[in-house]
Design an enzyme around this catalytic site. Structure first.
Site, PDB file in Angstrom:
ATOM      1  N   GLN A   1      60.094   2.841  20.763  1.00 28.67           N
ATOM      2  CA  GLN A   1      61.009   3.841  21.323  1.00 28.67           C
ATOM      3  C   GLN A   1      60.550   5.267  21.061  1.00 28.67           C
ATOM      4  O   GLN A   1      60.225   5.631  19.922  1.00 28.67           O
ATOM      5  CB  GLN A   1      62.407   3.668  20.728  1.00 28.67           C
ATOM      6  CG  GLN A   1      63.428   4.644  21.303  1.00 28.67           C
ATOM      7  CD  GLN A   1      64.843   4.276  20.926  1.00 28.67           C
ATOM      8  OE1 GLN A   1      65.304   4.614  19.845  1.00 28.67           O
ATOM      9  NE2 GLN A   1      65.538   3.561  21.809  1.00 28.67           N
TER      10      GLN A   1
ATOM     11  N   ARG B   1      67.987   5.944  26.008  1.00 29.69           N
ATOM     12  CA  ARG B   1      66.907   6.806  25.515  1.00 29.69           C
ATOM     13  C   ARG B   1      65.625   6.698  26.327  1.00 29.69           C
ATOM     14  O   ARG B   1      64.933   7.696  26.539  1.00 29.69           O
ATOM     15  CB  ARG B   1      66.622   6.480  24.043  1.00 29.69           C
ATOM     16  CG  ARG B   1      67.703   7.002  23.114  1.00 29.69           C
ATOM     17  CD  ARG B   1      67.439   6.634  21.676  1.00 29.69           C
ATOM     18  NE  ARG B   1      68.452   7.234  20.808  1.00 29.69           N
ATOM     19  CZ  ARG B   1      68.518   7.016  19.500  1.00 29.69           C
ATOM     20  NH1 ARG B   1      67.662   6.208  18.904  1.00 29.69           N
ATOM     21  NH2 ARG B   1      69.469   7.607  18.781  1.00 29.69           N
TER      22      ARG B   1
ATOM     23  N   ASP C   1      54.706  -1.852   6.343  1.00 29.68           N
ATOM     24  CA  ASP C   1      54.295  -2.765   5.274  1.00 29.68           C
ATOM     25  C   ASP C   1      54.913  -4.151   5.432  1.00 29.68           C
ATOM     26  O   ASP C   1      54.222  -5.175   5.336  1.00 29.68           O
ATOM     27  CB  ASP C   1      54.697  -2.209   3.899  1.00 29.68           C
ATOM     28  CG  ASP C   1      54.152  -0.818   3.617  1.00 29.68           C
ATOM     29  OD1 ASP C   1      53.492  -0.251   4.509  1.00 29.68           O
ATOM     30  OD2 ASP C   1      54.377  -0.305   2.514  1.00 29.68           O
TER      31      ASP C   1
ATOM     32  N   GLU D   1      64.887  -2.553  10.520  1.00 27.61           N
ATOM     33  CA  GLU D   1      63.864  -2.231  11.508  1.00 27.61           C
ATOM     34  C   GLU D   1      62.632  -3.112  11.370  1.00 27.61           C
ATOM     35  O   GLU D   1      61.899  -3.314  12.341  1.00 27.61           O
ATOM     36  CB  GLU D   1      63.464  -0.750  11.410  1.00 27.61           C
ATOM     37  CG  GLU D   1      62.609  -0.287  12.584  1.00 27.61           C
ATOM     38  CD  GLU D   1      62.330   1.209  12.592  1.00 27.61           C
ATOM     39  OE1 GLU D   1      61.498   1.645  13.405  1.00 27.61           O
ATOM     40  OE2 GLU D   1      62.951   1.940  11.788  1.00 27.61           O
TER      41      GLU D   1
ATOM     42  N   ARG E   1      66.526   0.451  22.277  1.00 28.62           N
ATOM     43  CA  ARG E   1      67.682   0.462  21.383  1.00 28.62           C
ATOM     44  C   ARG E   1      68.648   1.571  21.768  1.00 28.62           C
ATOM     45  O   ARG E   1      68.232   2.704  22.034  1.00 28.62           O
ATOM     46  CB  ARG E   1      67.224   0.657  19.926  1.00 28.62           C
ATOM     47  CG  ARG E   1      68.398   0.803  18.952  1.00 28.62           C
ATOM     48  CD  ARG E   1      67.926   0.922  17.522  1.00 28.62           C
ATOM     49  NE  ARG E   1      67.246   2.166  17.215  1.00 28.62           N
ATOM     50  CZ  ARG E   1      67.834   3.335  17.008  1.00 28.62           C
ATOM     51  NH1 ARG E   1      69.150   3.451  17.125  1.00 28.62           N
ATOM     52  NH2 ARG E   1      67.125   4.405  16.700  1.00 28.62           N
TER      53      ARG E   1
ATOM     54  N   GLY F   1      62.199  -3.502  -0.254  1.00 33.12           N
ATOM     55  CA  GLY F   1      62.756  -2.346   0.453  1.00 33.12           C
ATOM     56  C   GLY F   1      64.162  -2.038  -0.021  1.00 33.12           C
ATOM     57  O   GLY F   1      64.974  -2.944  -0.226  1.00 33.12           O
ATOM     58  N   ALA F   2      64.465  -0.759  -0.209  1.00 33.99           N
ATOM     59  CA  ALA F   2      65.772  -0.354  -0.738  1.00 33.99           C
ATOM     60  C   ALA F   2      66.454   0.663   0.160  1.00 33.99           C
ATOM     61  O   ALA F   2      67.147   1.552  -0.306  1.00 33.99           O
ATOM     62  CB  ALA F   2      65.604   0.213  -2.147  1.00 33.99           C
ATOM     63  N   GLY F   3      66.242   0.529   1.476  1.00 34.98           N
ATOM     64  CA  GLY F   3      67.029   1.300   2.422  1.00 34.98           C
ATOM     65  C   GLY F   3      68.344   0.587   2.677  1.00 34.98           C
ATOM     66  O   GLY F   3      68.788  -0.257   1.891  1.00 34.98           O
TER      67      GLY F   3
ATOM     68  N   GLY G   1      67.953  -3.308   3.039  1.00 31.98           N
ATOM     69  CA  GLY G   1      67.588  -3.932   1.771  1.00 31.98           C
ATOM     70  C   GLY G   1      68.728  -3.952   0.769  1.00 31.98           C
ATOM     71  O   GLY G   1      69.018  -4.988   0.147  1.00 31.98           O
TER      72      GLY G   1
ATOM     73  N   SER H   1      71.184   1.168  15.297  1.00 34.14           N
ATOM     74  CA  SER H   1      70.228   0.827  14.227  1.00 34.14           C
ATOM     75  C   SER H   1      70.921   0.750  12.872  1.00 34.14           C
ATOM     76  O   SER H   1      70.666  -0.179  12.086  1.00 34.14           O
ATOM     77  CB  SER H   1      69.077   1.838  14.175  1.00 34.14           C
ATOM     78  OG  SER H   1      69.558   3.149  13.955  1.00 34.14           O
ATOM     79  N   LEU H   2      71.799   1.707  12.562  1.00 37.43           N
ATOM     80  CA  LEU H   2      72.537   1.620  11.300  1.00 37.43           C
ATOM     81  C   LEU H   2      73.396   0.367  11.272  1.00 37.43           C
ATOM     82  O   LEU H   2      73.498  -0.314  10.248  1.00 37.43           O
ATOM     83  CB  LEU H   2      73.410   2.863  11.099  1.00 37.43           C
ATOM     84  CG  LEU H   2      72.695   4.179  10.776  1.00 37.43           C
ATOM     85  CD1 LEU H   2      73.709   5.283  10.499  1.00 37.43           C
ATOM     86  CD2 LEU H   2      71.760   4.028   9.598  1.00 37.43           C
TER      87      LEU H   2
ATOM     88  N   HIS I   1      59.865   7.184  17.598  1.00 42.07           N
ATOM     89  CA  HIS I   1      61.035   7.179  16.740  1.00 42.07           C
ATOM     90  C   HIS I   1      61.356   5.829  16.113  1.00 42.07           C
ATOM     91  O   HIS I   1      61.725   5.764  14.939  1.00 42.07           O
ATOM     92  CB  HIS I   1      62.240   7.646  17.562  1.00 42.07           C
ATOM     93  CG  HIS I   1      63.528   7.685  16.820  1.00 42.07           C
ATOM     94  ND1 HIS I   1      63.707   8.437  15.670  1.00 42.07           N
ATOM     95  CD2 HIS I   1      64.731   7.069  17.047  1.00 42.07           C
ATOM     96  CE1 HIS I   1      64.947   8.281  15.228  1.00 42.07           C
ATOM     97  NE2 HIS I   1      65.583   7.448  16.033  1.00 42.07           N
TER      98      HIS I   1
ATOM     99  N   GLU J   1      70.624  12.675  18.439  1.00 41.72           N
ATOM    100  CA  GLU J   1      71.349  12.428  19.680  1.00 41.72           C
ATOM    101  C   GLU J   1      72.795  12.898  19.582  1.00 41.72           C
ATOM    102  O   GLU J   1      73.477  13.066  20.606  1.00 41.72           O
ATOM    103  CB  GLU J   1      71.297  10.926  20.004  1.00 41.72           C
ATOM    104  CG  GLU J   1      71.797  10.552  21.376  1.00 41.72           C
ATOM    105  CD  GLU J   1      71.425   9.131  21.738  1.00 41.72           C
ATOM    106  OE1 GLU J   1      72.310   8.384  22.186  1.00 41.72           O
ATOM    107  OE2 GLU J   1      70.236   8.772  21.571  1.00 41.72           O
TER     108      GLU J   1
ATOM    109  N   LEU K   1      63.095  14.877  14.027  1.00 46.65           N
ATOM    110  CA  LEU K   1      64.178  14.380  14.872  1.00 46.65           C
ATOM    111  C   LEU K   1      65.294  15.411  15.014  1.00 46.65           C
ATOM    112  O   LEU K   1      65.755  15.990  14.037  1.00 46.65           O
ATOM    113  CB  LEU K   1      64.755  13.103  14.257  1.00 46.65           C
ATOM    114  CG  LEU K   1      65.980  12.511  14.958  1.00 46.65           C
ATOM    115  CD1 LEU K   1      65.609  12.011  16.344  1.00 46.65           C
ATOM    116  CD2 LEU K   1      66.577  11.383  14.114  1.00 46.65           C
TER     117      LEU K   1
ATOM    118  N   PHE L   1      77.650   8.195  22.217  1.00 48.02           N
ATOM    119  CA  PHE L   1      76.192   8.158  22.137  1.00 48.02           C
ATOM    120  C   PHE L   1      75.632   7.589  23.428  1.00 48.02           C
ATOM    121  O   PHE L   1      76.359   7.015  24.257  1.00 48.02           O
ATOM    122  CB  PHE L   1      75.740   7.323  20.932  1.00 48.02           C
ATOM    123  CG  PHE L   1      75.209   8.148  19.796  1.00 48.02           C
ATOM    124  CD1 PHE L   1      73.989   7.869  19.216  1.00 48.02           C
ATOM    125  CD2 PHE L   1      75.926   9.232  19.312  1.00 48.02           C
ATOM    126  CE1 PHE L   1      73.482   8.619  18.173  1.00 48.02           C
ATOM    127  CE2 PHE L   1      75.443   9.994  18.265  1.00 48.02           C
ATOM    128  CZ  PHE L   1      74.209   9.692  17.691  1.00 48.02           C
TER     129      PHE L   1
ATOM    130  N   HIS M   1      62.085   8.884  21.117  1.00 53.71           N
ATOM    131  CA  HIS M   1      63.376   9.579  21.134  1.00 53.71           C
ATOM    132  C   HIS M   1      63.269  10.810  22.019  1.00 53.71           C
ATOM    133  O   HIS M   1      62.263  11.523  21.980  1.00 53.71           O
ATOM    134  CB  HIS M   1      63.753   9.985  19.705  1.00 53.71           C
ATOM    135  CG  HIS M   1      65.189  10.376  19.537  1.00 53.71           C
ATOM    136  ND1 HIS M   1      65.679  11.592  19.988  1.00 53.71           N
ATOM    137  CD2 HIS M   1      66.239   9.726  18.978  1.00 53.71           C
ATOM    138  CE1 HIS M   1      66.966  11.664  19.711  1.00 53.71           C
ATOM    139  NE2 HIS M   1      67.335  10.547  19.098  1.00 53.71           N
TER     140      HIS M   1
END
Length: 570
Positions: A230, A276, A211, A372, A383, A12-14, A17, A388-389, A340, A245, A242, A116, A232
């Protein structure tokens, strides 16, 4: 069989990752990244609103951030993990800024913040309303500068283990050619993102197919709290797109068809910025009781002003124009709750390990997870927005560090010369199927709509049992579904079939956990068990893969350090 050998391989390359890969590299490990899409096409792109941190020079305290995260989780979050998140957030925000993330600034030239949901203070740092995309591109620049090998458009089919059950690498094939390879390594970090496409519709990209969770599950690692899905509060009807928020964080209202700010009836103190799960339930009640507008409620940004919306909410204003033909500066936008985020995932400790060094639960040594795909558990039953970030950055970094240390301390495990054989046979048999009336798309659609109908904002035993029966039938039907394209080169039909197999595994665990948890907590709200039951259910549900039937279950206590459970009031 081609073999690539590294100390650490990241799947994973998000954001999770790439942050994990950088961390492992900085601590001396040889690292490679495998991803089924180009890194900047990862779903982290879609994170809009911001990233939380309590900076002391603002008069904020990490303890306040931690408490509000624990409260938001409906006390299912492990408080040792939450404390790590809140304590380390500030340094990670500053590190991102030093890497080149151009956060918005206030009139004094300091990093700007917005509020938030579920938080009393404005501690969300942001880049307009495309924060995830901004961070993603900066981290990719860091990957390029470090010259880390990125195997893009590769699909991982299984995790390899040695005779002692320790992780030894992964089997994957190059999508462009269809050729299999073994990635032989001392440690694997799964950062493959969420499972949003188990549901239809969803805010998630088409690549979010669970995956990583399914790979770990099939390899023997437990999945935890999978029932916690969750919804949203603000997504576009039908499309599932999306609407950040950030809009409510900047002061937008939620209205019913009578023009009432109905959140006053459900969360009189926090209003639209309650947690949320609370806002989504309130919206759904308004819709169910006839105060909605064509199955929606209305998001009202008009009072914010045209210039403000263009400066601070430009992306969602463009989305509203493009996908709903609505100008947020002049009209209200119909929105509804939509799937979400997955709070559950691969069970890990606070350093990303998918096994317990204290041996209180079973896992796979050498396997790590972050983002995630993982469940630390930070988010528990719900959450908070913009956590999350932060999760990806803090625990991606920690997983990379721990994986690098593990690689230094352990020899590489041997793998068989025939390591690819079972995976190659699976693909060959899929391509050889004669087929029937079923299609991958058809099964996927039934799965998604079933989950959205029976395991959404409100749930009950009868509906979840119906969903369980349908998913079991779909798993059987998958065994006979055929692919029209019989080639090996860029066979997207093959990829979709393999992704569907992973998603059905994930759907099975969501339903099993939801049927087992006989209470209402966070996002898991059962109309046949309306109350939270701390006496019996202040605990995590672990699910292990079984080849002979439904998942096997175990339980773990919630880690409580300083905040005892109390009634949530917003």
């Amino acid at each position: 069989m081609t073999t690539h050998t590294y100390d650490v391989v990241v799947i994973g390359a998000g954001l999770a990752g790439m942050r994990a890969a950088l961390s492992a590299h900085q601590h001396g490990a040889s690292v490679a990244i495998l991803t089924k899409v180009h890194p900047v096409r990862s779903h982290s792109n879609a994170a809009q609103g911001g990233i939380n941190a309590a900076l002391t020079d603002r008069g904020d305290k990490w303890e306040e951030h931690a408490f509000e995260t624990v409260k938001g989780s409906d006390y299912l979050g492990d408080q040792d993990a939450v404390e790590v998140l809140a304590q380390e957030a500030g340094n990670d925000i500053i590190a991102l800024e030093h890497m080149g993330v151009i956060f918005n600034r206030n009139e004094e030239g300091r990093l700007g913040t917005r509020r938030f949901g579920g938080q009393k203070r404005a501690r969300t740092f942001f880049v307009s309303d495309f924060t995830g995309q901004a961070i993603l591109h900066v981290l990719f620049e860091q990957i390029l500068e470090a010259r880390l090998p990125v195997f893009e458009e590769w699909f991982v089919t299984s995790i390899l283990k040695d005779d002692h059950g320790r992780c030894a690498g992964v089997v994957a094939f190059e999508i462009r050619s269809g050729k299999f390879s073994v990635f032989h390594s001392k440690a694997i970090i799964l950062a493959a993102g969420g499972l949003g496409r188990v549901y239809e519709p969803s805010t998630n990209a088409l690549i979010c197919t669970g995956d990583g969770m399914a790979l770990a599950y099939r390899a023997g690692a437990p999945l935890m709290d999978m029932e916690m899905v969750q919804y949203h509060p603000t997504t576009l009807k039908g499309k599932g797109l999306l609407i950040s928020e950030a809009a409510r964080g900047e002061g937008a209202y939620l209205l019913n068809r009578l023009g009432e700010r109905f959140m006053e009836n459900y969360a009189p103190n926090m209003m639209e910025l309650a947690s949320r799960d609370v806002v989504s339930r309130a919206e759904q009640i308004e819709i169910n009781e006839g105060r909605g507008v064509n199955g929606c409620v209305l998001l009202d940004c008009r009072h914010l002003g045209k210039q403000f919306i263009q400066d601070r909410l430009s992306q969602i204003n463009e989305e509203a124009k493009t996908f709903a033909n609505i100008d947020l500066t002049e009209e209200t936008l119909p929105i509804r709750p939509g799937m979400h985020y997955q709070m559950g995932g691969i069970k890990t400790d606070i350093d990303g390990r998918c096994w317990d060094i204290q041996k209180n639960w079973n896992g796979v040594p050498g396997l790590f997870a972050a983002g995630e795909a993982a469940c630390v558990s930070l988010h528990g039953g719900n959450r908070l927005g913009a956590n999350s970030l932060l999760d990806t950055v803090v625990f991606g970094r920690r997983a990379g560090l721990c994986a690098a240390q593990f690689a230094k301390e352990n020899p590489i495990s041997p793998v068989s010369e025939n390591a690819c054989e079972d995976d190659h046979l699976l693909v060959t048999s899929l391509l050889a199927r004669k087929g029937n009336e079923d299609t991958v798309a058809g099964i996927r659609h039934i799965m998604g709509t079933t989950m959205n109908r029976h395991l959404s904002v409100f749930r009950d035993h009868e509906g979840m049992q119906t969903a369980q029966q349908i998913i079991r039938q779909l798993k059987e039907r998958w065994e006979g579904v055929a692919i029209k394209d019989k080639g090996h080169v860029f066979n997207t039909g093959l990829i979709a079939a393999l992704e569907l197999r992973f998603m059905l595994d994930c759907a099975e665990t969501i339903i099993a956990g939801a049927l087992t948890r006989k209470e209402s907590r966070g996002a898991h709200f059962r109309t046949d068990y309306l109350e939270r039951d701390d006496e019996h259910w202040l605990k995590h549900i672990l699910l292990y893969h079984s080849t002979e039937g439904p998942p096997q279950m175990d339980y773990l206590p919630v880690c409580i350090t300083q905040w005892e459970p109390q009634t949530r009031v917003y």
